[in-house]
Write an enzyme that holds these catalytic residues in place. Structure first.
Site, mmCIF file in Angstrom:
data_model
loop_
_atom_site.group_PDB
_atom_site.id
_atom_site.type_symbol
_atom_site.label_atom_id
_atom_site.label_comp_id
_atom_site.label_asym_id
_atom_site.label_seq_id
_atom_site.Cartn_x
_atom_site.Cartn_y
_atom_site.Cartn_z
ATOM 1 N N ILE A 17 3.040 -8.729 5.350
ATOM 2 C CA ILE A 17 1.717 -8.231 5.744
ATOM 3 C C ILE A 17 0.714 -8.317 4.603
ATOM 4 O O ILE A 17 -0.449 -7.943 4.752
ATOM 5 C CB ILE A 17 1.770 -6.776 6.276
ATOM 6 C CG1 ILE A 17 2.501 -5.849 5.299
ATOM 7 C CG2 ILE A 17 2.412 -6.731 7.643
ATOM 8 C CD1 ILE A 17 2.578 -4.414 5.772
ATOM 9 N N GLY A 18 1.169 -8.813 3.473
ATOM 10 C CA GLY A 18 0.213 -8.968 2.368
ATOM 11 C C GLY A 18 0.893 -9.637 1.192
ATOM 12 O O GLY A 18 2.081 -9.419 0.962
ATOM 13 N N PHE A 22 -0.257 -9.035 -7.053
ATOM 14 C CA PHE A 22 0.472 -7.767 -7.207
ATOM 15 C C PHE A 22 1.904 -7.872 -6.692
ATOM 16 O O PHE A 22 2.757 -7.080 -7.006
ATOM 17 C CB PHE A 22 -0.239 -6.631 -6.476
ATOM 18 C CG PHE A 22 -0.472 -6.915 -5.002
ATOM 19 C CD1 PHE A 22 0.565 -6.751 -4.080
ATOM 20 C CD2 PHE A 22 -1.686 -7.389 -4.542
ATOM 21 C CE1 PHE A 22 0.379 -7.021 -2.737
ATOM 22 C CE2 PHE A 22 -1.887 -7.660 -3.198
ATOM 23 C CZ PHE A 22 -0.860 -7.481 -2.295
ATOM 24 N N GLY A 23 2.174 -8.860 -5.835
ATOM 25 C CA GLY A 23 3.507 -8.986 -5.254
ATOM 26 C C GLY A 23 3.363 -9.240 -3.765
ATOM 27 O O GLY A 23 2.324 -9.733 -3.320
ATOM 28 N N VAL A 25 3.959 -7.583 0.309
ATOM 29 C CA VAL A 25 4.163 -6.361 1.088
ATOM 30 C C VAL A 25 4.734 -6.752 2.456
ATOM 31 O O VAL A 25 4.200 -7.657 3.104
ATOM 32 C CB VAL A 25 2.856 -5.572 1.284
ATOM 33 C CG1 VAL A 25 3.114 -4.302 2.070
ATOM 34 C CG2 VAL A 25 2.232 -5.245 -0.073
ATOM 35 N N ASP A 133 -9.616 2.668 -8.227
ATOM 36 C CA ASP A 133 -9.686 1.343 -7.581
ATOM 37 C C ASP A 133 -10.003 1.489 -6.091
ATOM 38 O O ASP A 133 -9.408 0.829 -5.239
ATOM 39 C CB ASP A 133 -8.379 0.559 -7.778
ATOM 40 C CG ASP A 133 -8.594 -0.952 -7.582
ATOM 41 O OD1 ASP A 133 -7.597 -1.675 -7.355
ATOM 42 O OD2 ASP A 133 -9.762 -1.399 -7.612
ATOM 43 N N ASP A 178 -2.744 2.223 -2.509
ATOM 44 C CA ASP A 178 -2.664 1.483 -3.767
ATOM 45 C C ASP A 178 -3.059 2.357 -4.963
ATOM 46 O O ASP A 178 -4.190 2.328 -5.442
ATOM 47 C CB ASP A 178 -3.521 0.224 -3.742
ATOM 48 C CG ASP A 178 -3.138 -0.690 -4.908
ATOM 49 O OD1 ASP A 178 -3.398 -1.900 -4.837
ATOM 50 O OD2 ASP A 178 -2.536 -0.170 -5.867
HETATM 51 C C1 809 Z 1 -1.407 -5.537 2.316
HETATM 52 N N1 809 Z 1 -1.070 -4.354 3.102
HETATM 53 C C2 809 Z 1 -1.168 -4.263 4.456
HETATM 54 C C3 809 Z 1 -0.754 -3.000 4.846
HETATM 55 C C4 809 Z 1 -0.687 -2.561 6.253
HETATM 56 C C5 809 Z 1 -2.059 -2.133 6.716
HETATM 57 O O1 809 Z 1 -2.025 -2.015 8.098
HETATM 58 C C6 809 Z 1 -0.382 -2.282 3.695
HETATM 59 C C7 809 Z 1 0.092 -0.987 3.418
HETATM 60 C C8 809 Z 1 0.348 -0.621 2.085
HETATM 61 C C9 809 Z 1 0.165 -1.529 1.002
HETATM 62 C C10 809 Z 1 0.493 -1.192 -0.385
HETATM 63 C C11 809 Z 1 -0.517 -1.258 -1.355
HETATM 64 C C12 809 Z 1 -0.238 -0.958 -2.696
HETATM 65 C C13 809 Z 1 1.042 -0.556 -3.076
HETATM 66 C C14 809 Z 1 2.048 -0.509 -2.128
HETATM 67 C C15 809 Z 1 1.773 -0.838 -0.792
HETATM 68 CL CL1 809 Z 1 3.059 -0.765 0.329
HETATM 69 C C16 809 Z 1 -0.316 -2.815 1.288
HETATM 70 C C17 809 Z 1 -0.589 -3.173 2.608
HETATM 71 C C18 809 Z 1 0.802 0.767 2.125
HETATM 72 O O2 809 Z 1 1.111 1.482 1.173
HETATM 73 N N2 809 Z 1 0.836 1.170 3.423
HETATM 74 C C19 809 Z 1 0.409 0.170 4.235
HETATM 75 O O3 809 Z 1 0.325 0.265 5.457
#
Ligand code: 809
Length: 290
Positions: A17-18, A22-23, A25, A133, A178
């Site tokens: 999903i991403g 940063f890596g 997801v 951020d 984040d």
């Molecule tokens: C790119 N991306 C898309 C999503 C889903 C949105 O519907 C997402 C999430 C997260 C994060 C995230 C951000 C930063 C650190 C850790 C996580 Cl899991 C990133 C996410 C997170 O912590 N929770 C999410 O839903």
């Protein structure tokens, strides 16, 4: 060394999903509790590096910021085969960046977004931390279908036709995510966030009003939600915003909403409202929506 992956043991990976520097997801189902989580896998930073500090920062911040409805919830974090893994609450409505990429928020949605994120910031600051951020890509949305009570009578034959979608309304909850740049107010180790949302005083390493840097970034995020278009990364427009000048906005925002946003991006951080003042502002009171 243990070469069984806890990640694959505990989770069924559903979809990516991403992905970014940063890596990656993934949307994952936990095999034990059957719930869906967002799991970020990033390459394990070199011990002692800035990246390691950021990775640890994020986990420490999540550990301090327990359960709050406007902060993405943290469940677990561990290291395996040279990766750092963090398991967070999955927000099923995408990020705010995705949402405003489609179309600007309505004035009512903008008020809801500001209320939720200002409440999340009030909580983070009350724990002696700052986010540093805040931006559309770090605000996640949870959508929940709520039965619309006023339509109850149309379901006069009880609950049979609850699958009829006219009964439901989607309720959006905005959550701050984040926490990679979070630092403590008492002993700030500032890692600058995205320069498009960075206030001038942070650029000049003035950390005397760190909570107001989050308010500034929230103000610019609100402008983007109101349809300002992508924010500048530098140059004259970047400086104009730091002089507190609002860019042209397509949609008609109420004057008090515009004034509120204007106060949030004031050049002098001391002049910007604190989250609790944003929550109390007239622009966000339910009356103003009428
Ligand atoms: C790119 N991306 C898309 C999503 C889903 C949105 O519907 C997402 C999430 C997260 C994060 C995230 C951000 C930063 C650190 C850790 C996580 Cl899991 C990133 C996410 C997170 O912590 N929770 C999410 O839903």
């Amino acid at each position: 060394e243990n070469n069984i992956s806890r990640y694959h043991q505990e989770f069924l990976e559903q979809e990516l999903i991403g992905a970014g520097q940063f890596g990656s997801v993934y949307k994952c189902v936990n095999r034990l509790d059957g719930c869906v989580y967002a799991v970020k896998k990033s390459t394990k930073p070199v011990a002692g590096s800035v990246l390691e500090k950021t990775a640890l920062n994020e986990v420490y911040a999540h550990a301090v910021l327990g359960k709050h409805q406007h902060v993405v919830r943290y469940y677990s974090a561990w290291a395996e085969d040279n990766h750092m893994i963090i398991q967070n609450e999955y927000c099923n409505g995408g990020s705010l960046a995705d949402k405003i990429g489609q179309e600007a928020l309505s004035a009512a949605e903008l008020r809801r977004f500001l209320l939720h994120v200002a409440e999340g910031l009030r909580y983070i600051h009350s724990e002696g931390l700052v986010h540093l951020d805040i931006k559309p890509g770090n605000i996640f949305i949870s959508k929940e279908k709520k039965i619309h009570i006023t339509n109850y009578d149309s379901a006069d034959d009880g609950f049979e036709d609850l699958d009829d979608n006219s009964l439901y309304e989607e309720e959006l909850t905005y959550k701050i995510g984040d926490l990679g740049h979070v630092t403590s107010l008492s002993n700030p180790q500032v890692e600058e966030g995205d320069c498009r949302y960075l206030p001038n005083e942070i650029l000049h390493e003035d950390y005397s009003h760190l909570t107001k840097a989050d308010v500034f970034a929230l103000g610019l995020t609100a402008l983007e939600c109101a349809g300002s278009g992508p924010l500048p990364k530098n140059g004259d427009q970047w400086h104009a915003l730091r002089r507190g000048e609002l860019p042209p906005l397509p949609q008609l925002l109420t004057r008090d909403l515009l004034e509120l946003i204007q106060t949030m991006i004031r050049p002098d951080p001391a002049q910007r409202p604190a989250p609790v003042q944003i929550l109390q502002s007239r622009a966000l009171s339910p009356e103003s929506g009428k």
